[in-house]
Scaffold this motif. Structure first.
Motif, mmCIF file in Angstrom:
data_model
loop_
_atom_site.group_PDB
_atom_site.id
_atom_site.type_symbol
_atom_site.label_atom_id
_atom_site.label_comp_id
_atom_site.label_asym_id
_atom_site.label_seq_id
_atom_site.Cartn_x
_atom_site.Cartn_y
_atom_site.Cartn_z
ATOM 1 N N THR A 140 0.866 -1.183 0.000
ATOM 2 C CA THR A 140 0.000 0.000 0.000
ATOM 3 C C THR A 140 0.899 1.228 0.000
ATOM 4 O O THR A 140 1.932 1.249 0.666
ATOM 5 C CB THR A 140 -0.892 -0.021 1.263
ATOM 6 O OG1 THR A 140 -1.782 -1.118 1.132
ATOM 7 C CG2 THR A 140 -1.659 1.275 1.432
ATOM 8 N N ILE A 141 0.527 2.237 -0.758
ATOM 9 C CA ILE A 141 1.334 3.462 -0.829
ATOM 10 C C ILE A 141 0.587 4.589 -0.111
ATOM 11 O O ILE A 141 -0.609 4.807 -0.368
ATOM 12 C CB ILE A 141 1.581 3.890 -2.311
ATOM 13 C CG1 ILE A 141 2.216 2.750 -3.124
ATOM 14 C CG2 ILE A 141 2.423 5.166 -2.367
ATOM 15 C CD1 ILE A 141 3.677 2.488 -2.894
ATOM 16 N N ARG A 142 1.269 5.275 0.779
ATOM 17 C CA ARG A 142 0.686 6.409 1.495
ATOM 18 C C ARG A 142 1.318 7.698 1.007
ATOM 19 O O ARG A 142 2.537 7.767 0.822
ATOM 20 C CB ARG A 142 0.965 6.287 2.993
ATOM 21 C CG ARG A 142 0.214 5.171 3.682
ATOM 22 C CD ARG A 142 -1.214 5.539 4.018
ATOM 23 N NE ARG A 142 -1.323 6.356 5.214
ATOM 24 C CZ ARG A 142 -2.325 7.213 5.436
ATOM 25 N NH1 ARG A 142 -3.263 7.383 4.539
ATOM 26 N NH2 ARG A 142 -2.361 7.899 6.554
ATOM 27 N N ASN A 147 5.707 16.874 7.109
ATOM 28 C CA ASN A 147 6.074 16.392 8.453
ATOM 29 C C ASN A 147 5.879 14.883 8.595
ATOM 30 O O ASN A 147 5.889 14.352 9.706
ATOM 31 C CB ASN A 147 5.241 17.120 9.508
ATOM 32 C CG ASN A 147 5.590 18.590 9.553
ATOM 33 O OD1 ASN A 147 6.763 18.966 9.526
ATOM 34 N ND2 ASN A 147 4.568 19.442 9.574
ATOM 35 N N HIS A 148 5.672 14.225 7.461
ATOM 36 C CA HIS A 148 5.513 12.773 7.428
ATOM 37 C C HIS A 148 4.243 12.272 8.106
ATOM 38 O O HIS A 148 4.205 11.161 8.623
ATOM 39 C CB HIS A 148 6.752 12.054 8.002
ATOM 40 C CG HIS A 148 7.977 12.249 7.180
ATOM 41 N ND1 HIS A 148 9.192 11.656 7.451
ATOM 42 C CD2 HIS A 148 8.179 13.005 6.078
ATOM 43 C CE1 HIS A 148 10.068 12.041 6.552
ATOM 44 N NE2 HIS A 148 9.489 12.876 5.715
ATOM 45 N N TYR A 149 3.196 13.093 8.128
ATOM 46 C CA TYR A 149 1.894 12.600 8.545
ATOM 47 C C TYR A 149 1.165 12.124 7.296
ATOM 48 O O TYR A 149 1.129 12.837 6.281
ATOM 49 C CB TYR A 149 1.074 13.694 9.240
ATOM 50 C CG TYR A 149 1.596 14.020 10.627
ATOM 51 C CD1 TYR A 149 1.339 13.155 11.696
ATOM 52 C CD2 TYR A 149 2.359 15.158 10.847
ATOM 53 C CE1 TYR A 149 1.835 13.426 12.965
ATOM 54 C CE2 TYR A 149 2.860 15.438 12.111
ATOM 55 C CZ TYR A 149 2.597 14.568 13.165
ATOM 56 O OH TYR A 149 3.098 14.825 14.406
ATOM 57 N N GLY A 150 0.609 10.926 7.387
ATOM 58 C CA GLY A 150 -0.128 10.405 6.240
ATOM 59 C C GLY A 150 -1.326 11.283 5.929
ATOM 60 O O GLY A 150 -2.052 11.690 6.848
ATOM 61 N N ILE A 151 -1.516 11.592 4.637
ATOM 62 C CA ILE A 151 -2.680 12.406 4.289
ATOM 63 C C ILE A 151 -3.624 11.705 3.309
ATOM 64 O O ILE A 151 -4.765 12.091 3.177
ATOM 65 C CB ILE A 151 -2.285 13.802 3.731
ATOM 66 C CG1 ILE A 151 -1.232 13.688 2.629
ATOM 67 C CG2 ILE A 151 -1.813 14.722 4.842
ATOM 68 C CD1 ILE A 151 -0.855 15.014 2.011
#
Ligand code: CTP
Ligand code: MG
Length: 230
Positions: A140-142, A147-151
């Motif tokens: 799965t690609i995020r 800031n490296h928070y998944g969006i």
């Protein structure tokens, strides 16, 4: 019968920073032969008409003596100097292939390309004008923010990892690269991306092989050694 001219542009002008080795990764030995040997051999034995090798001037002599002459890769008709970024190396390769109807752009750091995949790419580019080799992503690609928070999590069934070769009608890719180079606005990392952004032209994705890895970091060498032995 094949009447159009196909030229392979094999890229070997990178410095391999992520491999962290003294010798650029394309010259590291795999089963006793420089990594670059394998891609050149596959194209030599394929139906392409000729090969343009893109390398750094300091490695030209080595490539000539230790790879091209030694293994009699007669299809290598030109060796040209690369640029500081991959896309600049591609552009130099394109400029040396003006005689081609189609070009197949390939990373010299992908040793597991084979004749079958080259043949399929040649077939599809003749029909479609642009062809990209890739594989469906397994993970799965995020998408993350700065800031490296998944969006976002794009639907995995639409995501493919891009490999090479990528093949194009010569006039189309030359015009697209010329436009992108003249604009100088961004550094593309992919050839189909250049075509798409410059001209809006789509590239047909065909399924490559999970073995067609780009040797990039030290652990890729371990994997490459396993593949070469079986
Ligand atoms: N390449 C090139 N010219 C460049 C950069 C890359 O011809 N200026 C080639 C590499 O030799 C490689 C292929 O493009 O065969 C794919 O690039 P990559 O895997 O990124 O190689 P490097 O740029 O050498 O490695 P790194 O990014 O880790 O420095
Ligand atoms: Mg690179």
């Amino acid at each position: 019968m094949k009447t159009k001219k196909y030229t392979a542009i094999v890229l070997a002008a990178g410095s391999g920073n992520r491999m962290k080795s003294e010798v650029p990764k394309q010259y590291l030995l795999l089963a006793g032969k420089p990594l670059l040997y394998y891609a050149l051999k596959a194209f030599e034995e394929s139906e392409v008409d000729d090969i343009v090798l893109v390398t750094t001037p300091s490695h030209e002599e080595y490539c000539k003596k230790e790879i091209i002459d030694r293994y009699r890769f007669d299809k290598v008709k030109a060796i040209v100097a690369g640029g500081d970024e991959r896309y600049l190396s591609v552009w130099n390769g394109i400029k040396a292939a003006t005689h081609a109807d189609y070009v197949l752009i390939h990373d010299g750091a992908r040793p597991f390309i084979d004749r079958d995949l080259i043949a399929r790419t040649m077939d599809v580019v003749a029909r479609e004008g642009a062809c990209t080799v890739g594989v469906p992503t397994k993970d799965t690609i995020r998408v993350v923010d700065s800031n490296h928070y998944g969006i976002r999590t794009p639907d995995r069934s639409t995501l493919w990892q891009v490999q090479t070769p990528q093949a194009f009608s010569y006039s189309m890719i030359a015009a697209a690269y010329e436009q992108v180079i003249a604009a100088g606005e961004y550094i593309p990392t992919d050839d189909a991306q250049v075509l798409e952004l410059a001209t809006g032209q789509k590239s047909k994705m065909i399924e490559g092989s999970y073995r067609n890895i780009k040797v990039t970091t030290p652990e890729d060498l371990l994997i490459a050694n396993c593949y070469i032995n079986g």
